[in-house]
Write an enzyme that holds these catalytic residues in place. Structure first.
Site, PDB file in Angstrom:
ATOM      1  N   GLY A  70     -14.044  22.025 -24.729  1.00 28.50           N
ATOM      2  CA  GLY A  70     -15.230  22.872 -24.526  1.00 28.50           C
ATOM      3  C   GLY A  70     -14.772  24.325 -24.446  1.00 28.50           C
ATOM      4  N   ASN A 151     -25.859  21.998 -19.085  1.00 31.87           N
ATOM      5  CA  ASN A 151     -25.125  21.225 -18.200  1.00 31.87           C
ATOM      6  C   ASN A 151     -25.660  20.815 -17.043  1.00 31.87           C
ATOM      7  OD1 ASN A 151     -24.187  23.837 -18.338  1.00 31.87           O
ATOM      8  ND2 ASN A 151     -23.055  23.297 -16.729  1.00 31.87           N
ATOM      9  N   GLN A 179     -22.577  19.513 -24.062  1.00 30.14           N
ATOM     10  CA  GLN A 179     -23.376  18.344 -23.152  1.00 30.14           C
ATOM     11  C   GLN A 179     -24.127  17.632 -24.317  1.00 30.14           C
ATOM     12  OE1 GLN A 179     -23.346  17.345 -19.983  1.00 30.14           O
ATOM     13  NE2 GLN A 179     -21.891  19.100 -19.417  1.00 30.14           N
ATOM     14  N   GLY A 200     -14.451  16.253 -25.581  1.00 27.46           N
ATOM     15  CA  GLY A 200     -14.248  14.877 -25.642  1.00 27.46           C
ATOM     16  C   GLY A 200     -14.689  13.968 -24.434  1.00 27.46           C
ATOM     17  N   HIS A 201     -14.184  14.650 -23.284  1.00 31.65           N
ATOM     18  CA  HIS A 201     -14.455  13.787 -21.965  1.00 31.65           C
ATOM     19  C   HIS A 201     -16.100  13.921 -21.532  1.00 31.65           C
ATOM     20  CE1 HIS A 201     -14.820  17.218 -18.985  1.00 31.65           C
ATOM     21  NE2 HIS A 201     -14.494  17.982 -19.705  1.00 31.65           N
ATOM     22  N   THR A 237       1.572  22.094 -31.527  1.00 33.46           N
ATOM     23  CA  THR A 237       1.391  20.775 -31.947  1.00 33.46           C
ATOM     24  C   THR A 237       0.127  19.952 -31.236  1.00 33.46           C
ATOM     25  OG1 THR A 237       3.833  20.867 -32.067  1.00 33.46           O
ATOM     26  CG2 THR A 237       2.813  18.576 -32.099  1.00 33.46           C
ATOM     27  N   CYS A 324     -18.460  25.355  -5.277  1.00 37.66           N
ATOM     28  CA  CYS A 324     -17.608  25.984  -4.079  1.00 37.66           C
ATOM     29  C   CYS A 324     -16.623  26.989  -4.761  1.00 37.66           C
ATOM     30  CB  CYS A 324     -16.813  25.109  -3.439  1.00 37.66           C
ATOM     31  SG  CYS A 324     -16.591  25.169  -1.576  1.00 37.66           S
TER      32      CYS A 324
HETATM   33  N1  PLP Z   1     -19.665  24.040 -21.822  1.00 42.29           N
HETATM   34  C1  PLP Z   1     -20.584  23.259 -21.236  1.00 42.29           C
HETATM   35  C2  PLP Z   1     -22.029  23.116 -21.229  1.00 42.29           C
HETATM   36  C3  PLP Z   1     -20.106  22.224 -20.205  1.00 42.29           C
HETATM   37  O1  PLP Z   1     -20.806  21.605 -19.666  1.00 42.29           O
HETATM   38  C4  PLP Z   1     -18.652  22.589 -20.160  1.00 42.29           C
HETATM   39  C5  PLP Z   1     -17.895  21.407 -19.136  1.00 42.29           C
HETATM   40  O2  PLP Z   1     -18.406  21.237 -17.915  1.00 42.29           O
HETATM   41  C6  PLP Z   1     -17.958  23.374 -20.854  1.00 42.29           C
HETATM   42  C7  PLP Z   1     -18.555  24.068 -21.852  1.00 42.29           C
HETATM   43  C8  PLP Z   1     -16.191  23.136 -20.934  1.00 42.29           C
HETATM   44  O3  PLP Z   1     -15.775  22.116 -21.333  1.00 42.29           O
HETATM   45  P1  PLP Z   1     -14.214  21.672 -20.919  1.00 42.29           P
HETATM   46  O4  PLP Z   1     -14.188  20.768 -19.584  1.00 42.29           O
HETATM   47  O5  PLP Z   1     -13.894  20.611 -21.986  1.00 42.29           O
HETATM   48  O6  PLP Z   1     -13.295  22.724 -21.199  1.00 42.29           O
END
Ligand code: PLP
Length: 381
Positions: A70, A151, A179, A200-201, A237, A324
């Site tokens: 992201g 988020n 999100q 992806g995660h 790659t 933190c």
């Molecule tokens: N944007 C939002 C709204 C997110 O919640 C996050 C991750 O918490 C990110 C961007 C960043 O994504 P990544 O962890 O895949 O770099």
């Protein structure tokens, strides 16, 4: 363990694990190579591109670029909008105060390069209105970047209206859908989205895998230079297992979207009702325009960091409205933007649910949180 931190990351689903294992074991060739193992890997990447394009309702698979996540997608989208703007003599960018730091910190870097940035303030419920955007758009606005869903507080912005306004006023529209993807229906064409980031995660795929949708005709600005992968837009790659895992997870999330949404909405209501029954609690973010799995609640007079430690002892994973940084607990910029005081922000818990959570888990978590809040308010640790 009761895992209620799905906005932080999600457990990889079996479909993603299978796709990744296949890519690692059977298709480990370099996708740029012409021999068979390379072509097997290439096929996985292109199949994945088609899947992501289909789920987003993109016009063409070529509009999807795979990235490392992201953050990289956000950075590349913003640099693209800025570069195209600068080339056209437009140097004004609009975003919001509640974006992820991947967006906010990139905007700071662009400001240092001479761009002017307007950050729209959210309402007390965490929403941005089309009228706010209409008022902020200027003839030299090159880019608007407004997140699909937040988020922390889970608020879902009126993306279709915002996209229509940008199209009408000639500004590129980027949305950070990290999100939202896999959790809400997305149609980039119907909603006039020009650039969209996903990761992806956040939907049961692997970490370190992302995608950037770029509407055809928009020339992507590279942030990584090197080989000509991803049609020259993203050197390096390809991470074939991660790309295959991302696509498998997204396809699965898309297929299960109605069922997962219904399940999360039930669990969310169950949890929210039990937590709001505790005196001195407040729900943050609009009650209706929010992600199905997001519960964000302030417990007056309770230090959320301490509450998290107690929850960890009870094997409950959640997160706080603070982070933190450099050894100090900083209140969340999102909660402050809603008008919470730093003390309230530091008394806030984010619980993010998944369809795999059960009603029993929710009831256990609610009972443990209720007891811990009482204990902390009584001054017992
Ligand atoms: N944007 C939002 C709204 C997110 O919640 C996050 C991750 O918490 C990110 C961007 C960043 O994504 P990544 O962890 O895949 O770099």
């Amino acid at each position: 363990m009761i895992y209620l931190d799905n906005a932080a990351t999600t457990r990889p689903c079996p479909a993603a694990l299978d796709a990744m294992r296949t890519a690692l074991e059977d298709a480990w060739g370099n996708p740029s190579a012409l021999y068979r193992p390379g072509q097997q890997a290439r096929k996985l990447v292109e199949d994945a591109r088609r899947t992501v394009a289909r789920v987003l309702h993109a016009a063409r698979p070529a509009e999807i670029t795979f990235t490392s996540g992201g953050t990289e997608s956000d950075v590349q989208a913003l640099y693209t909008g800025a570069a195209l703007g600068a080339a056209a003599g437009k140097r004004h960018i609009i975003s919001t105060q509640i974006e992820h730091h991947a967006v906010l910190h990139t905007l700071q870097a662009l400001q240092a390069q001479g761009f002017t940035v307007t950050l729209l303030p959210p309402s007390a419920a965490g929403l941005i209105t089309p009228q706010q955007l209409a008022d902020a758009l200027q003839p030299d606005t090159c880019l608007v970047s407004i997140m699909f869903a937040n988020n922390e507080i889970g608020t879902v912005q009126p993306i279709a209206e915002l996209g229509a306004l940008c199209r009408e006023r000639g500004a590129l529209f980027h949305t950070d859908a990290v999100q939202a993807a896999g959790h809400l229906a997305i149609d980039v064409q119907a909603t006039n989205i020009d650039l969209l980031s996903l990761s992806g995660h956040k939907f049961h795929g692997p970490k370190g895998a992302g995608a950037l949708y770029t509407r055809r005709g928009i020339a992507l600005q590279n942030v990584l230079y090197g080989g000509g992968q991803e049609r020259g837009h993203r050197a390096g790659t390809e991470n074939v297992p991660a790309i295959a895992g991302l696509a498998a997870a997204l396809a699965q999330a898309d297929a299960n979207l109605p069922a997962n949404t219904a399940c999360c909405l039930d669990l969310r209501q169950r949890l929210t009702e039990q937590l709001l029954a505790i005196p001195g609690t407040h729900l943050n973010g609009d009650a209706a325009q929010r992600l199905p799995g997001n519960v964000n609640i302030t417990f007056d007079g309770v230090e959320a960091e301490t509450l998290l430690l107690l929850l960890d002892e009870a094997k409950i994973c959640a997160s706080a409205g603070s982070a933190c940084s450099a050894g100090a607990v900083e209140p969340s910029h999102v909660l402050l933007a809603l008008g919470l005081t730093p003390a309230q922000a530091k008394s806030t818990l984010r619980l993010t649910l998944d369809a795999a959570n059960t009603a029993e888990e929710i009831d256990t978590a609610a009972a443990v949180i209720t007891a811990c809040v009482q204990r902390l308010r009584d001054g017992v640790r």
